[in-house]
Motif scaffolding. Structure first.
Motif, mmCIF file in Angstrom:
data_model
loop_
_atom_site.group_PDB
_atom_site.id
_atom_site.type_symbol
_atom_site.label_atom_id
_atom_site.label_comp_id
_atom_site.label_asym_id
_atom_site.label_seq_id
_atom_site.Cartn_x
_atom_site.Cartn_y
_atom_site.Cartn_z
ATOM 1 N N ARG A 191 -3.944 -2.662 18.245
ATOM 2 C CA ARG A 191 -4.073 -1.800 19.418
ATOM 3 C C ARG A 191 -3.223 -2.312 20.581
ATOM 4 O O ARG A 191 -3.092 -3.510 20.778
ATOM 5 C CB ARG A 191 -5.527 -1.711 19.831
ATOM 6 C CG ARG A 191 -6.388 -1.115 18.733
ATOM 7 C CD ARG A 191 -7.434 -0.240 19.298
ATOM 8 N NE ARG A 191 -7.995 0.594 18.250
ATOM 9 C CZ ARG A 191 -9.103 1.257 18.416
ATOM 10 N NH1 ARG A 191 -9.766 1.186 19.552
ATOM 11 N NH2 ARG A 191 -9.550 2.026 17.453
ATOM 12 N N LYS A 192 -2.713 -1.329 21.322
ATOM 13 C CA LYS A 192 -1.903 -1.650 22.498
ATOM 14 C C LYS A 192 -2.542 -1.001 23.722
ATOM 15 O O LYS A 192 -3.028 0.137 23.638
ATOM 16 C CB LYS A 192 -0.481 -1.116 22.326
ATOM 17 C CG LYS A 192 0.255 -1.665 21.127
ATOM 18 C CD LYS A 192 1.602 -0.985 20.992
ATOM 19 C CE LYS A 192 2.317 -1.417 19.732
ATOM 20 N NZ LYS A 192 3.594 -0.744 19.545
ATOM 21 N N TYR A 193 -2.514 -1.712 24.819
ATOM 22 C CA TYR A 193 -3.073 -1.195 26.069
ATOM 23 C C TYR A 193 -2.100 -1.480 27.208
ATOM 24 O O TYR A 193 -1.284 -2.399 27.128
ATOM 25 C CB TYR A 193 -4.421 -1.874 26.388
ATOM 26 C CG TYR A 193 -5.504 -1.590 25.372
ATOM 27 C CD1 TYR A 193 -6.317 -0.457 25.492
ATOM 28 C CD2 TYR A 193 -5.712 -2.451 24.296
ATOM 29 C CE1 TYR A 193 -7.313 -0.201 24.556
ATOM 30 C CE2 TYR A 193 -6.701 -2.194 23.365
ATOM 31 C CZ TYR A 193 -7.499 -1.074 23.500
ATOM 32 O OH TYR A 193 -8.479 -0.819 22.573
ATOM 33 N N GLU B 179 0.344 -2.033 34.903
ATOM 34 C CA GLU B 179 1.762 -1.959 34.526
ATOM 35 C C GLU B 179 2.186 -3.091 33.579
ATOM 36 O O GLU B 179 3.367 -3.436 33.491
ATOM 37 C CB GLU B 179 2.652 -1.940 35.773
ATOM 38 C CG GLU B 179 2.421 -0.711 36.625
ATOM 39 C CD GLU B 179 3.338 -0.670 37.834
ATOM 40 O OE1 GLU B 179 4.225 -1.545 37.937
ATOM 41 O OE2 GLU B 179 3.153 0.213 38.663
ATOM 42 N N LYS B 180 1.226 -3.668 32.875
ATOM 43 C CA LYS B 180 1.516 -4.717 31.891
ATOM 44 C C LYS B 180 0.942 -4.288 30.534
ATOM 45 O O LYS B 180 -0.167 -3.763 30.470
ATOM 46 C CB LYS B 180 0.892 -6.048 32.345
ATOM 47 C CG LYS B 180 1.299 -7.233 31.504
ATOM 48 C CD LYS B 180 0.724 -8.521 32.049
ATOM 49 C CE LYS B 180 1.110 -9.686 31.173
ATOM 50 N NZ LYS B 180 0.505 -10.943 31.610
ATOM 51 N N ILE B 181 1.691 -4.488 29.470
ATOM 52 C CA ILE B 181 1.258 -4.064 28.130
ATOM 53 C C ILE B 181 0.556 -5.227 27.441
ATOM 54 O O ILE B 181 1.070 -6.356 27.380
ATOM 55 C CB ILE B 181 2.453 -3.577 27.283
ATOM 56 C CG1 ILE B 181 3.044 -2.305 27.897
ATOM 57 C CG2 ILE B 181 2.022 -3.329 25.840
ATOM 58 C CD1 ILE B 181 4.286 -1.802 27.229
ATOM 59 N N TYR B 182 -0.634 -4.932 26.896
ATOM 60 C CA TYR B 182 -1.409 -5.906 26.116
ATOM 61 C C TYR B 182 -1.477 -5.409 24.672
ATOM 62 O O TYR B 182 -1.739 -4.234 24.434
ATOM 63 C CB TYR B 182 -2.822 -6.053 26.689
ATOM 64 C CG TYR B 182 -2.857 -6.682 28.059
ATOM 65 C CD1 TYR B 182 -2.942 -8.051 28.197
ATOM 66 C CD2 TYR B 182 -2.791 -5.897 29.211
ATOM 67 C CE1 TYR B 182 -2.974 -8.648 29.447
ATOM 68 C CE2 TYR B 182 -2.815 -6.473 30.462
ATOM 69 C CZ TYR B 182 -2.913 -7.848 30.576
ATOM 70 O OH TYR B 182 -2.922 -8.429 31.808
#
Length: 197
Positions: free
Chosen positions: A101-103, A107-110
């Motif tokens: 999963r991506k979140y 304004e930062k991608i985890y």
């Protein structure tokens, strides 16, 4: 006459001393009760003891009577006996799909991370590669046979993929090979083996 009597006495003493001719009271009494005790004879399996295999994983299943006349509430438990069965499950292959999963947050991608594999950009885990290497090097199985073995157990492995996996494992085993060779040469007693391994 004296010598004849002495010879006869010695013959009787030999017979009495012979274990095949010796009779005990228990043997005589057992012969009379043979018909009564026939049904009590134990199964001895020629003196061989069964192995208990403590190395196996143990699963215990309680088996209740399945007769339609049996009513558990009206019955009294009197005991149980153990019946052992050994089961072999052939090697099995599992395909694990990791939904990474991506979140985005502030304004930062985890992004989650899947477990690493021993070889870069490879889908094969260490257990898979170790299984292939075991068949190839430990059991001296030609690679074609190892691929067929995998197919027989439900995994259609391409021969080229198997060759690449084993080739990369061979590089990892090279240091162990060099260390073993050094230890063998330093020893004062060397034994030879005909195997191609």
């Amino acid at each position: 006459e004296l010598s004849k009597e002495k010879a006869a006495r010695q013959a009787i003493q030999r017979l009495q001393g012979s274990p095949s001719e010796r009779q005990t009271k228990s043997a005589v009494s057992d012969a009379s009760n043979l018909t009564e005790k026939n049904h009590e004879k134990k199964r001895t399996n020629n003196g061989a003891k069964r192995k208990t295999h403590p190395e196996c994983e143990v699963e215990i299943v309680v088996v209740e009577p399945d007769s339609p006349d049996f009513k558990p509430e009206a019955a009294t438990f009197i005991g149980e006996c153990d019946v052992v069965r050994y089961v072999m499950e052939p090697m099995r292959f599992r395909k694990i799909i990791y939904k990474v999963r991506k979140y985005v947050q502030d304004e930062k991608i985890y992004k989650g991370s899947a477990p690493a594999t021993p070889l870069l950009n490879s889908q094969y885990t260490s257990s898979f590669i170790a299984g292939l290497a075991e068949l190839r090097y430990l059991h001296c199985m030609p690679l074609e046979n190892a691929v067929e073995y995998f197919r027989a157990h439900g995994f259609d492995l391409d021969k080229g993929t198997a060759q690449k996996l084993v080739g990369k494992v061979k590089v990892q085993l090279e240091n162990m090979y060099k260390a073993l060779a050094k230890a063998i040469v330093e020893d004062n007693y060397i034994c030879g083996d005909e195997t191609y391994q």
